[in-house]
Write an enzyme that holds these catalytic residues in place. Structure first.
Site, short mmCIF file in Angstrom:
data_model
loop_
_atom_site.label_atom_id
_atom_site.label_comp_id
_atom_site.label_asym_id
_atom_site.label_seq_id
_atom_site.Cartn_x
_atom_site.Cartn_y
_atom_site.Cartn_z
N SER A 1 0.85 -1.20 0.00
CA SER A 1 0.00 0.00 0.00
C SER A 1 0.87 1.24 0.00
CB SER A 1 -0.89 0.01 1.24
OG SER A 1 -1.53 1.27 1.40
N TYR B 1 -3.07 -0.87 10.55
CA TYR B 1 -2.83 -1.26 9.16
C TYR B 1 -1.53 -0.64 8.64
CZ TYR B 1 -3.37 -1.82 4.15
OH TYR B 1 -3.14 -2.14 2.82
#
Length: 243
Positions: A140, A154
């Site tokens: 990401s 996360y």
């Protein structure tokens, strides 16, 4: 370029992983796909319906070493080699620190980080013996900067993944094994929707799963002498800091 190579795709039941598997199949790649639910078998049937017969599906948990090892061994036995690993399985819990439980912290790290470790560790002996292989991890853009919407949990897992992949890349370079990450920004999936519109306007303008699959094909299909360490993909509408 990729025809008749052998690939494993984790998290292939839906979304990005499913599309990566579909696009690899269109390139003539022999596939094993993994997912945590029975839905992974439906993905297999859909890809077979598109004319691709060299595919196996496994309901398997990337956090369990014995299940990962079984998939790797079965794939090697069926196809005789293993050329590409796509680490795509992941979960996201976006909460403020006061609301994160220890169990949520543990589980997210198990899937997002331990899963990448176990799958990578399992394929390395095969690729070393071949003196070739490509390991691609879908991470990401928050692996390089933090945004409040994604939360500390996360984001922490993605920083950990980047550190692991960067180190493994250096370790395995002399064995002919290429290691890299693809770091998308906003993607129009249920997974990506957690970030909401804080970062990038309308969902219709976000990246599509096909964009990520195209990046995988590009990275995996690069000439053997070329290493693509990282790819960053953002929709034009997304706001993000340039570093």
């Amino acid at each position: 370029m990729l025809k008749d190579q052998v690939a494993i795709v984790t998290g292939a039941s839906r979304g990005i992983g499913k599309e990566i598997a579909r696009q690899l199949a269109k390139q003539g790649v022999k596939l094993s796909i993994m997912g945590s639910s029975e839905e992974v078998h439906r993905t297999k049937r859909e890809i077979e319906a598109e004319g691709h017969s060299d595919i196996f599906s496994f309901r398997a948990d990337v956090t369990k070493e014995n299940e990962v090892d079984h998939v790797i061994e079965a794939t090697k036995n069926a196809f005789g080699s293993l050329d590409i690993l796509i680490n795509n399985a992941g979960v996201v819990i976006s909460k403020k620190i006061k609301d994160i439980t220890v169990e949520e912290w543990r589980k997210t790290f198990e899937v997002n980080v331990q899963g990448v470790f176990l799958c990578t560790k399992a394929v390395v002996p095969i690729m070393k013996q071949q003196q070739s292989g490509t390991i691609i991890t879908i991470s990401s853009d928050v692996a390089r900067y933090a945004i409040a919407e994604m939360g500390s949990l996360y984001t922490s897992t993605q920083y950990a993944v980047q550190g692991f992949i960067a180190s493994i890349g250096q370790e395995l370079k002399g064995d002919g094994i290429r290691v890299g990450t693809i770091n998308p920004g906003l993607v129009n999936t249920n997974f990506g929707a957690i970030q909401g519109n804080e970062q990038g306007g309308e969902k219709k303008d976000w990246l599509k799963v096909e964009d990520i699959a195209d990046a995988v094909i590009y990275m995996a299909g690069a000439p053997k002498h070329m290493l693509i360490d990282e790819l960053y993909l953002h929709p034009l509408s997304q706001k993000y800091p340039r570093t």
